[in-house]
Write a protein that holds these residues in place. Structure first.
Motif, PDB file in Angstrom:
ATOM      1  N   PHE A 124       1.009  -1.004  -0.510  1.00  0.00           N
ATOM      2  CA  PHE A 124      -0.332   0.052  -0.151  1.00  0.00           C
ATOM      3  C   PHE A 124       1.138   1.019   0.251  1.00  0.00           C
ATOM      4  O   PHE A 124       1.829   1.290   0.481  1.00  0.00           O
ATOM      5  N   PRO A 125      -0.022   2.260  -0.613  1.00  0.00           N
ATOM      6  CA  PRO A 125       1.071   3.371  -0.899  1.00  0.00           C
ATOM      7  C   PRO A 125       0.710   4.545   1.001  1.00  0.00           C
ATOM      8  O   PRO A 125      -0.214   3.402   1.331  1.00  0.00           O
ATOM      9  N   ASP A 126       1.601   5.262   0.922  1.00  0.00           N
ATOM     10  CA  ASP A 126       0.923   6.138   2.309  1.00  0.00           C
ATOM     11  C   ASP A 126      -0.552   6.908   2.093  1.00  0.00           C
ATOM     12  O   ASP A 126      -0.676   7.353   0.407  1.00  0.00           O
ATOM     13  N   THR A 127      -1.283   6.876   2.744  1.00  0.00           N
ATOM     14  CA  THR A 127      -2.612   7.339   2.519  1.00  0.00           C
ATOM     15  C   THR A 127      -2.881   8.969   3.528  1.00  0.00           C
ATOM     16  O   THR A 127      -2.926   8.105   4.634  1.00  0.00           O
ATOM     17  N   THR A 128      -3.092   9.547   3.254  1.00  0.00           N
ATOM     18  CA  THR A 128      -3.994  10.480   3.881  1.00  0.00           C
ATOM     19  C   THR A 128      -5.298  10.495   4.347  1.00  0.00           C
ATOM     20  O   THR A 128      -5.902  10.238   3.136  1.00  0.00           O
ATOM     21  N   LEU A 129      -5.731  10.535   5.458  1.00  0.00           N
ATOM     22  CA  LEU A 129      -7.034   9.978   6.244  1.00  0.00           C
ATOM     23  C   LEU A 129      -7.550  11.441   7.237  1.00  0.00           C
ATOM     24  O   LEU A 129      -6.730  11.862   8.349  1.00  0.00           O
ATOM     25  N   ALA A 130      -8.362  11.701   7.195  1.00  0.00           N
ATOM     26  CA  ALA A 130      -9.299  12.417   8.042  1.00  0.00           C
ATOM     27  C   ALA A 130      -9.716  11.579   9.180  1.00  0.00           C
ATOM     28  O   ALA A 130     -10.674  10.108   8.941  1.00  0.00           O
TER      29      ALA A 130
ATOM     30  N   PHE B 125     -18.620   7.566  11.869  1.00  0.00           N
ATOM     31  CA  PHE B 125     -19.383   7.669  10.224  1.00  0.00           C
ATOM     32  C   PHE B 125     -19.855   8.243   9.683  1.00  0.00           C
ATOM     33  O   PHE B 125     -19.975   9.669   9.018  1.00  0.00           O
ATOM     34  N   ASN B 126     -20.968   8.902  10.110  1.00  0.00           N
ATOM     35  CA  ASN B 126     -22.362   9.785   9.573  1.00  0.00           C
ATOM     36  C   ASN B 126     -21.579  11.180  10.229  1.00  0.00           C
ATOM     37  O   ASN B 126     -22.000  12.269   9.243  1.00  0.00           O
ATOM     38  N   LYS B 127     -21.040  11.036  11.829  1.00  0.00           N
ATOM     39  CA  LYS B 127     -20.881  12.571  11.381  1.00  0.00           C
ATOM     40  C   LYS B 127     -19.182  12.951  10.873  1.00  0.00           C
ATOM     41  O   LYS B 127     -19.316  13.616  10.327  1.00  0.00           O
ATOM     42  N   LEU B 128     -18.814  11.441  10.428  1.00  0.00           N
ATOM     43  CA  LEU B 128     -17.181  12.349   9.524  1.00  0.00           C
ATOM     44  C   LEU B 128     -17.776  12.238   7.978  1.00  0.00           C
ATOM     45  O   LEU B 128     -17.598  12.934   7.677  1.00  0.00           O
ATOM     46  N   CYS B 129     -18.645  12.088   7.748  1.00  0.00           N
ATOM     47  CA  CYS B 129     -19.565  12.130   6.734  1.00  0.00           C
ATOM     48  C   CYS B 129     -20.181  13.594   6.298  1.00  0.00           C
ATOM     49  O   CYS B 129     -20.051  14.014   5.517  1.00  0.00           O
TER      50      CYS B 129
ATOM     51  N   THR C 129     -15.959  11.408  -2.922  1.00  0.00           N
ATOM     52  CA  THR C 129     -16.319  11.166  -4.334  1.00  0.00           C
ATOM     53  C   THR C 129     -16.335   9.403  -4.228  1.00  0.00           C
ATOM     54  O   THR C 129     -16.789   9.120  -3.200  1.00  0.00           O
ATOM     55  N   LYS C 130     -16.147   8.711  -5.846  1.00  0.00           N
ATOM     56  CA  LYS C 130     -16.877   7.968  -5.642  1.00  0.00           C
ATOM     57  C   LYS C 130     -14.767   6.572  -5.721  1.00  0.00           C
ATOM     58  O   LYS C 130     -15.401   6.023  -5.531  1.00  0.00           O
ATOM     59  N   ASP C 131     -14.284   7.511  -4.924  1.00  0.00           N
ATOM     60  CA  ASP C 131     -13.104   6.759  -5.197  1.00  0.00           C
ATOM     61  C   ASP C 131     -12.606   7.086  -3.243  1.00  0.00           C
ATOM     62  O   ASP C 131     -11.817   6.450  -3.021  1.00  0.00           O
ATOM     63  N   THR C 132     -13.766   7.769  -2.263  1.00  0.00           N
ATOM     64  CA  THR C 132     -13.963   7.667  -1.101  1.00  0.00           C
ATOM     65  C   THR C 132     -13.473   6.074  -0.873  1.00  0.00           C
ATOM     66  O   THR C 132     -14.144   5.742  -1.202  1.00  0.00           O
ATOM     67  N   ASP C 133     -12.979   5.831   0.094  1.00  0.00           N
ATOM     68  CA  ASP C 133     -12.665   4.707   0.982  1.00  0.00           C
ATOM     69  C   ASP C 133     -12.991   4.992   2.335  1.00  0.00           C
ATOM     70  O   ASP C 133     -12.057   6.320   3.296  1.00  0.00           O
ATOM     71  N   TYR C 134     -13.692   4.229   3.299  1.00  0.00           N
ATOM     72  CA  TYR C 134     -12.897   4.815   4.343  1.00  0.00           C
ATOM     73  C   TYR C 134     -12.252   2.825   5.493  1.00  0.00           C
ATOM     74  O   TYR C 134     -12.684   2.195   5.360  1.00  0.00           O
TER      75      TYR C 134
ATOM     76  N   GLU D 156      -9.833  -1.602   9.238  1.00  0.00           N
ATOM     77  CA  GLU D 156     -10.617  -2.448   8.536  1.00  0.00           C
ATOM     78  C   GLU D 156     -10.163  -1.830   6.945  1.00  0.00           C
ATOM     79  O   GLU D 156     -10.649  -0.633   7.270  1.00  0.00           O
ATOM     80  N   MET D 157     -10.877  -1.828   6.020  1.00  0.00           N
ATOM     81  CA  MET D 157     -10.975  -0.284   4.677  1.00  0.00           C
ATOM     82  C   MET D 157     -12.018  -1.052   4.238  1.00  0.00           C
ATOM     83  O   MET D 157     -12.315  -2.576   3.966  1.00  0.00           O
ATOM     84  N   TYR D 158     -13.002  -0.367   4.046  1.00  0.00           N
ATOM     85  CA  TYR D 158     -14.133  -0.564   3.625  1.00  0.00           C
ATOM     86  C   TYR D 158     -15.038   0.497   1.680  1.00  0.00           C
ATOM     87  O   TYR D 158     -14.589   1.768   1.843  1.00  0.00           O
ATOM     88  N   PRO D 159     -14.550  -0.084   0.905  1.00  0.00           N
ATOM     89  CA  PRO D 159     -15.055   0.708  -0.572  1.00  0.00           C
ATOM     90  C   PRO D 159     -15.834   1.225  -0.279  1.00  0.00           C
ATOM     91  O   PRO D 159     -17.051   1.029  -0.132  1.00  0.00           O
ATOM     92  N   SER D 160     -15.981   2.319  -1.189  1.00  0.00           N
ATOM     93  CA  SER D 160     -17.535   3.271  -1.219  1.00  0.00           C
ATOM     94  C   SER D 160     -19.007   2.528  -1.396  1.00  0.00           C
ATOM     95  O   SER D 160     -20.026   3.118  -1.330  1.00  0.00           O
TER      96      SER D 160
END
Length: 309
Positions: free
Chosen positions: A158-164, A183-187, A197-202, A285-289
């Motif tokens: 995996f590459p380095d990934t910036t997250l909020a 997740f509702n608060k974050l979204c 976006t369509k490329d957002t992962d959670y 854990e990583m959730y696709p959009s």
């Protein structure tokens, strides 16, 4: 304390915890931690304790000894001295002193008991077939594991990934309503800034091992990927998942109780026989959009940092 003040202090404490986590093997000085938090050393101690329910010194000691405990049974090829240094202790003797205070035993006995438990539970429960796919775009190793459940484990880079992120401290196991609320608060925050976006992962990042850390002190972050220059504040923080190799299992979750069996299978069956050991980074854990299906099934990748033995 107003809501704005509380959010400001949460942001400061999260920055301090991130600094400690990223420098756990180094000499952590109060001045540097307070600076990372953006607070004076005079006020930092009191604010930290009021939000974390433990003082800074005890927090650092506890996190170090708990990380050492996890490495003792997850990184069996590491000597106790190496684990002591990686966890921020000056020697194996200083680790042993702290270990006895927190766990009432020695590192050696703790490691032996954990290995005996793992072996007695699993025996030869897993069968691993090894394949190699030469893909120049993304080389990886592919495993097929059959044990108490069927799953495929891929070791990916995996590459380095910036997250909020929003951080939760306390129990979370078996509480899907908590994850939904966070997740509702974050979204809501991200949506108002056109970051979804369509490329957002959670992501859910787990900083502590539930078998080691008291559940009242477990740290978990819910996150989504954002551009590097994204501005955050209050209870929304920003961090980076460090790139490298991760063992990845794609799961189809029909019931929240199923998460635990996949995590357990990966750690207790696959890892000891894989030729890999845990890297000193948090799993997630990583959730696709499009992770949620019409029948309420959830698609999730469990990602555990690894390095070759």
């Amino acid at each position: 304390m107003t809501a704005n003040q509380k959010d400001f202090y949460i942001s400061c404490i999260n920055a301090a915890i991130d600094f400690i986590e990223n420098n756990i093997g180094k000499d952590l000085k109060l001045d540097n931690i307070a600076k990372a938090a953006g607070l004076s050393t005079f006020h930092f101690h009191r604010i930290f304790k009021s939000f974390m329910n433990e003082n800074l010194n005890n927090f650092v000691r506890r996190v170090r000894v708990e990380k050492a405990a996890t490495m003792l049974f997850a990184n069996c090829d590491y000597s106790i001295t190496k684990i002591a240094y990686l966890s921020g202790f000056s020697s194996s003797q200083s680790l042993a002193r702290e270990f006895r205070i927190f766990f009432d035993t020695t590192p050696k006995k703790y490691r032996e008991s954990k290995i005996r438990y793992r072996n007695s539970k699993n025996g030869n429960a897993c069968n691993i077939n090894f394949y190699y796919h030469d893909d120049k775009k993304r080389p990886y190793f592919y495993y097929n594991l059959t044990g108490s459940i069927n799953m495929k484990v891929e070791v990916k880079t995996f590459p380095d990934t910036t997250l909020a992120y929003i951080r939760h401290i306390g129990p979370y196991k078996g509480n899907p309503a908590l994850f939904e609320e966070l997740f509702n608060k974050l979204c809501t925050w991200a949506g108002s800034r056109n970051l979804l976006t369509k490329d957002t992962d959670y992501y859910c990042i787990y900083h502590d091992e539930p078998e080691v850390t008291d559940e009242s002190k477990l740290r978990m972050d819910v996150c989504l990927n954002v551009p590097k220059d994204t501005e955050v504040g209050g209870n929304i923080g920003k961090q980076m998942i460090k790139g490298g190799q991760y063992a990845v299992v794609r799961c189809t979750i029909k019931d929240p109780k199923e998460y635990e069996k996949y995590w357990s299978e990966l750690y207790k069956n696959w890892l000891p026989s894989s030729g890999y050991q845990l890297d000193n980074k948090p799993p997630f854990e990583m959730y696709p959009s499009d992770c949620k299906k019409e029948n309420d099934e959830m698609i999730v990748d469990i990602c555990v940092p690894v390095i070759p033995v």
